[in-house]
Design an enzyme around this catalytic site. Sequence first.
Site, mmCIF file in Angstrom:
data_model
loop_
_atom_site.group_PDB
_atom_site.id
_atom_site.type_symbol
_atom_site.label_atom_id
_atom_site.label_comp_id
_atom_site.label_asym_id
_atom_site.label_seq_id
_atom_site.Cartn_x
_atom_site.Cartn_y
_atom_site.Cartn_z
ATOM 1 N N THR A 125 1.175 -1.261 0.009
ATOM 2 C CA THR A 125 -0.429 0.279 -0.158
ATOM 3 C C THR A 125 0.910 1.132 -0.148
ATOM 4 O OG1 THR A 125 -1.707 1.300 1.096
ATOM 5 C CG2 THR A 125 -0.295 0.151 2.882
ATOM 6 N N ARG A 126 0.891 2.412 -0.396
ATOM 7 C CA ARG A 126 0.922 3.439 -0.536
ATOM 8 C C ARG A 126 0.478 5.099 -0.168
ATOM 9 N NH1 ARG A 126 -0.143 5.718 -5.822
ATOM 10 N NH2 ARG A 126 -0.359 4.032 -6.853
ATOM 11 N N HIS A 164 -8.007 2.247 4.985
ATOM 12 C CA HIS A 164 -9.968 2.578 4.960
ATOM 13 C C HIS A 164 -10.597 1.658 5.029
ATOM 14 C CE1 HIS A 164 -8.910 6.921 4.723
ATOM 15 N NE2 HIS A 164 -8.750 6.549 3.836
ATOM 16 N N ARG A 204 -7.986 -3.568 -8.071
ATOM 17 C CA ARG A 204 -7.571 -2.880 -9.358
ATOM 18 C C ARG A 204 -6.641 -1.816 -9.307
ATOM 19 N NH1 ARG A 204 -14.188 -2.050 -10.541
ATOM 20 N NH2 ARG A 204 -13.294 -0.574 -10.176
ATOM 21 N N HIS A 229 -9.999 -1.410 2.014
ATOM 22 C CA HIS A 229 -8.463 -1.539 2.020
ATOM 23 C C HIS A 229 -8.546 -3.174 3.615
ATOM 24 C CE1 HIS A 229 -7.212 0.444 -1.263
ATOM 25 N NE2 HIS A 229 -7.422 -0.520 -1.960
#
Length: 378
Positions: free
Chosen positions: A189-190, A194, A283, A197
Amino acid sequence: MSAVATEHLIKPHGGELVDRTGDAPADLGSLETVQLSSRELSDLDMLASGALSPLEGFMGQADYESVIESMRLSNGLPWSLPVCLAVDGAPSGDRVALTDEAGTPLAVLEVEGVYDYDKEREAELAYRTTDTAHPGVERLFSQKDKYLAGKVTVFERATPQFPELALDPVDTRRAFAERGWRRVVGFQTRNPIHRAHEYLTKVALETVDGLLIHPLVGDTKGDDIPAATRVACYETLVQGYYPADRVLVAAFPAAMRYAGPREAIWHAICRKNYGCSHFIVGRDHAGVGSYYGTYDAQLIFDDFEPHELDIEPMFFEHTFWCKVCGSMASTKSCPHGDDDRVVLSGTKVREMLGNGEVPPVEFTRPEVAEVLIEAYRS
Ligand SMILES: [Zn+2]
């Protein structure tokens, strides 16, 4: 080092975890120096730790050509992105010292060769675009014109931005083994995490032993949320909402290339080196703007034979809170309409946080919102 058995974990890419750390040579002061860009410094540190196993240095021409043409190293092993060091010309000696931006020597490279490369071609093949508005392409076009190849020996590791999260592949593997995990899913993740995720990491976790939340902390483009803020969000979220014995947060020191599909493969291979057996691909993974199709980063996994990558991708749709289902869901699992779903655009969320407003609890955990509001204030 403790002797925890880690053989039950997935094998590193190529079979062995590479270790390119070592001692500084006695003649260091007399070597010609090459100054690395921030992306190259990230790559160097990942070469040192084995995160880029089986690579032992910056790519030679045969590997480079093979990677950009066919997503394989010259020996046939899958590898999707160039890991190259750009220079102006050939050094005079057979070894050079690699330095950071302040000129401090970090490593020695044994010169195997210098070669020309075609930036347009690399952009087209690796990034699927030659548009310089693409941050990865822009960086590619602005770098020096030749590539310097050779094995590296790193004697000065980069100072980690988050020392408590700085775990090398050997460390995460040991941590997984100590916890008794065999099957571990990695989450790249970057962004702050929330509910959407959080949900998909937990859906993935339901099927394996452990979860590695592995935020990228290397270079990102300027408008991404700073790593320090994101790390504070992860810590708050994990503390409140994940079982401590099933989750590990560690920093992924890579720089973003924004190469979308090819970067999804590259991210998966790196996580395999960290000991992950599974990898979450959402996605538009590692995408930017509208350069890649929604599912391109998932479809590209079909370019490889089953089990060739070994690490198992887990594909996810966008997820959201559905008021009728009364739960998190996705278009795959919820039959209701847009009106029943709590979906906020990134712009809307930034606007709310900027105004000190807490977004709905169905969208983000209040504790995470607090961290973000605080960050917007300062
Ligand atoms: Zn529903």
